[in-house]
Design an enzyme around this catalytic site. Sequence first.
Site, PDB file in Angstrom:
ATOM      1  N   GLU A 377       0.834  -1.197   0.000  1.00 47.99           N
ATOM      2  CA  GLU A 377       0.000   0.000   0.000  1.00 47.99           C
ATOM      3  C   GLU A 377       0.874   1.255   0.000  1.00 47.99           C
ATOM      4  O   GLU A 377       1.756   1.406   0.855  1.00 47.99           O
ATOM      5  CB  GLU A 377      -0.906   0.002   1.236  1.00 47.99           C
ATOM      6  CG  GLU A 377      -1.853  -1.184   1.280  1.00 47.99           C
ATOM      7  CD  GLU A 377      -2.441  -1.429   2.662  1.00 47.99           C
ATOM      8  OE1 GLU A 377      -2.270  -0.562   3.541  1.00 47.99           O
ATOM      9  OE2 GLU A 377      -3.046  -2.500   2.869  1.00 47.99           O
ATOM     10  N   GLU A 409      -4.957  -6.407   2.590  1.00 44.87           N
ATOM     11  CA  GLU A 409      -3.780  -7.205   2.927  1.00 44.87           C
ATOM     12  C   GLU A 409      -3.861  -8.642   2.423  1.00 44.87           C
ATOM     13  O   GLU A 409      -2.849  -9.224   2.023  1.00 44.87           O
ATOM     14  CB  GLU A 409      -3.552  -7.186   4.441  1.00 44.87           C
ATOM     15  CG  GLU A 409      -2.957  -5.893   4.971  1.00 44.87           C
ATOM     16  CD  GLU A 409      -3.962  -4.757   5.091  1.00 44.87           C
ATOM     17  OE1 GLU A 409      -3.542  -3.600   5.293  1.00 44.87           O
ATOM     18  OE2 GLU A 409      -5.185  -5.039   4.986  1.00 44.87           O
ATOM     19  N   PHE A 432       1.937  -2.650   9.034  1.00 51.48           N
ATOM     20  CA  PHE A 432       2.171  -2.971  10.438  1.00 51.48           C
ATOM     21  C   PHE A 432       2.027  -4.480  10.623  1.00 51.48           C
ATOM     22  O   PHE A 432       1.227  -5.131   9.942  1.00 51.48           O
ATOM     23  CB  PHE A 432       1.165  -2.257  11.350  1.00 51.48           C
ATOM     24  CG  PHE A 432       1.359  -0.764  11.434  1.00 51.48           C
ATOM     25  CD1 PHE A 432       2.136  -0.207  12.440  1.00 51.48           C
ATOM     26  CD2 PHE A 432       0.764   0.083  10.518  1.00 51.48           C
ATOM     27  CE1 PHE A 432       2.321   1.167  12.522  1.00 51.48           C
ATOM     28  CE2 PHE A 432       0.938   1.450  10.585  1.00 51.48           C
ATOM     29  CZ  PHE A 432       1.721   2.004  11.592  1.00 51.48           C
ATOM     30  N   ASP A 434       0.564  -5.876  12.906  1.00 47.58           N
ATOM     31  CA  ASP A 434      -0.814  -6.133  13.333  1.00 47.58           C
ATOM     32  C   ASP A 434      -1.663  -6.680  12.187  1.00 47.58           C
ATOM     33  O   ASP A 434      -2.608  -7.438  12.404  1.00 47.58           O
ATOM     34  CB  ASP A 434      -1.455  -4.838  13.828  1.00 47.58           C
ATOM     35  CG  ASP A 434      -0.581  -4.109  14.827  1.00 47.58           C
ATOM     36  OD1 ASP A 434      -0.970  -4.011  15.998  1.00 47.58           O
ATOM     37  OD2 ASP A 434       0.499  -3.626  14.436  1.00 47.58           O
ATOM     38  N   HIS A 476      -2.011  -1.081  16.273  1.00 47.23           N
ATOM     39  CA  HIS A 476      -0.898  -0.735  15.388  1.00 47.23           C
ATOM     40  C   HIS A 476       0.452  -0.812  16.099  1.00 47.23           C
ATOM     41  O   HIS A 476       1.431  -0.218  15.625  1.00 47.23           O
ATOM     42  CB  HIS A 476      -1.085   0.679  14.813  1.00 47.23           C
ATOM     43  CG  HIS A 476      -2.133   0.775  13.747  1.00 47.23           C
ATOM     44  ND1 HIS A 476      -3.466   0.646  14.018  1.00 47.23           N
ATOM     45  CD2 HIS A 476      -2.037   0.971  12.410  1.00 47.23           C
ATOM     46  CE1 HIS A 476      -4.163   0.777  12.896  1.00 47.23           C
ATOM     47  NE2 HIS A 476      -3.306   0.975  11.903  1.00 47.23           N
TER      48      HIS A 476
END
Length: 672
Positions: A377, A409, A432, A434, A476
């Site tokens: 991204e 993702e 991230f 996460d 995050h």
Amino acid sequence: MATQVDNRARALSSDRAVELYRLMSKVHHSDQRVRKGLSSGEIAMSYWPVDGQEAMSAGAALALSSTDQLVSTYRGLGDVVAKGIDLPGYFAEILGRGTGLSKGKAGAMGIYDPEHGIAWTTGIVGAGPLIANGIALAESIKGSDRVVLVSFGDGATSIGYVHEAMNMAALWALPVVFFCQNNAWAECTPVAGYTRTARLSDRAAGYAMPGVTVDGTDPQAVYRAVAEAAERARSGAGPSFVEAVAYRLQGHYFGDQMPYADPDELAAKRADPPFARYRRRLIDAGLADEADLDRIDADLIAEIDAAFTAARDADYPDADELTRDVFAAHGVEIAAPVTERAAIPEGETEILGLVQAIHRTLDRAMAADDSVVLLGEDIADPSGGMFKITAGLSTKYGAHRVRDTPIAESSIIGAAVGAALGGLRPVAELMFVDFLGVAMDQIANHAAKIRYMSGGRQGAPLVIRAMVGTAAGPQHSQAFEAWAMHTPGIKVVWPSTAADAVGLLNACLAEQDPCLFIESMKLYYGGGKGPVPTADYVIPLGQADVKRAGTDVTICTYGSLVHAALDAADQLAAEDVSVEVVDLRSLVPLDLGTVLDSVRKTRRLVVAHESVGFCGPGAEIAAAVGTELFGVLVSPIQRVAGTYTPVPRAATLEAACRPDAAQLVEAVRRIA
């Protein structure tokens, strides 16, 4: 009515019409042979029948060239048989025999036969289109004219993966045919029970791609629709969505008696099955006589029975096959003993931070190898990534190699998996760590299992870059390395310095297995900065580094906590306590040998990481060291790790949540 049948039958040449019959017969009798074996007790396995769907698979397969690629699903017998799969190897695989295509390791949910254009099969509903995109991307970048057909059931259209994949394929004009086999049932739920969409192909308009619905009991109608979509894709015009509608004549799985179906409707459908109907159609149209079709059936039945019998009678794989094919090199989670330790080369250096070091490494890799592509991204210029790690690379190498992706993702990782299957070396960025949770299916169920499910024939050489944040709150700032470590088939790396990052990333880029390369935001801003050799080099995975030698206590850690450990060691030196700091660098494979060597010398161990302590990597290391060195240790092993809480936004709470040098000093004092 007869005239209509004749006209439709003559729309294709006699040879092609009969070839459709041959493919339908092959699918039909293969399905029958498996169900016969299950009914009689001859075999035992999980099986998902395709009775009633023969025309779909036959029509689609005939519309593809021999080199076009197929991605299918667990209910894929019809697709792979029509595509020309090696029958003895296929039957042996679904029966779990050692002579199977993947040595019996994958079963029906992981069929892979690249020699016959079968690029991958997945048992995860809706996951195939994500991977198909990546295979198509690879074909597009390589400049081939291959098309990828991805086959899935109507139920998969409820999965977000399918919509993500359609959007990405349309955006990039990928040569993909989305082939939806609408068999009237999403497992045991009728179409009307899960959607208000009358024609699933209408959804294609939302992604600016053509969509068409055809009679899935008519192989010629399916052939025409798929052939048109394939030629469109081949010409560079992008993807299409083809929905073929039929009615599954058997249960979702073998043994399912279909109590959810209307008995009268089911009886009527079974009384006029598509295979028998098409046979009558050819005879009535004068395109084939009954004796010709009988000969086709007899020859196929003999071929299928011989292949099935050989598979049934084949041996099961040996037990020592269990641990093979997890990684390219034979071995599992623990690194082999290090006989020759790699060193960072001497000579000219430059001062780089972690961001600059990773950027330089990616730049050099892309210059040296055209197969290296970046996905993520906002990674292309002018943005160049949120942290500017990829700044300038799309300008230098082109947007076809540095690809801005949608915020999706699963699509990013799925495309990376498919691109790796297609011969590229993708580097996928998740902003991230996460977000591993969003893409975990593609990571754990696909990337990590490609080699094992292909029986060692194919790996997924891709790198997933992800960053552990700080001061960004509970969604995050997490560290999820333990998730990946618990997934056989993926390697896990976490550098603590810019110099290590270069060597470790170069190692990951050369790996034949998927690698998760974790970066610390804390180290982006000065913590990891230092001298980096201008010459390129590789630090092999599975080699820990002793960052500081000591004699009294070992601190074993990785990532940003290496710097906290070095700080703690400085403080403790003033108290006449000598601390050895072992930087693991890679977590899978884990260099347990270096840790053991250090603890044999110091006889005390502190294991530290910033992720949650409960069930974390430190627990595994402590258990391994405790077992191996029970009689050597003079004090209990200490673990220093993150609290069993989400990572809070408030700076005071985050400081309490994450371990630091002070906690390491306290842990050492307890045992030294």
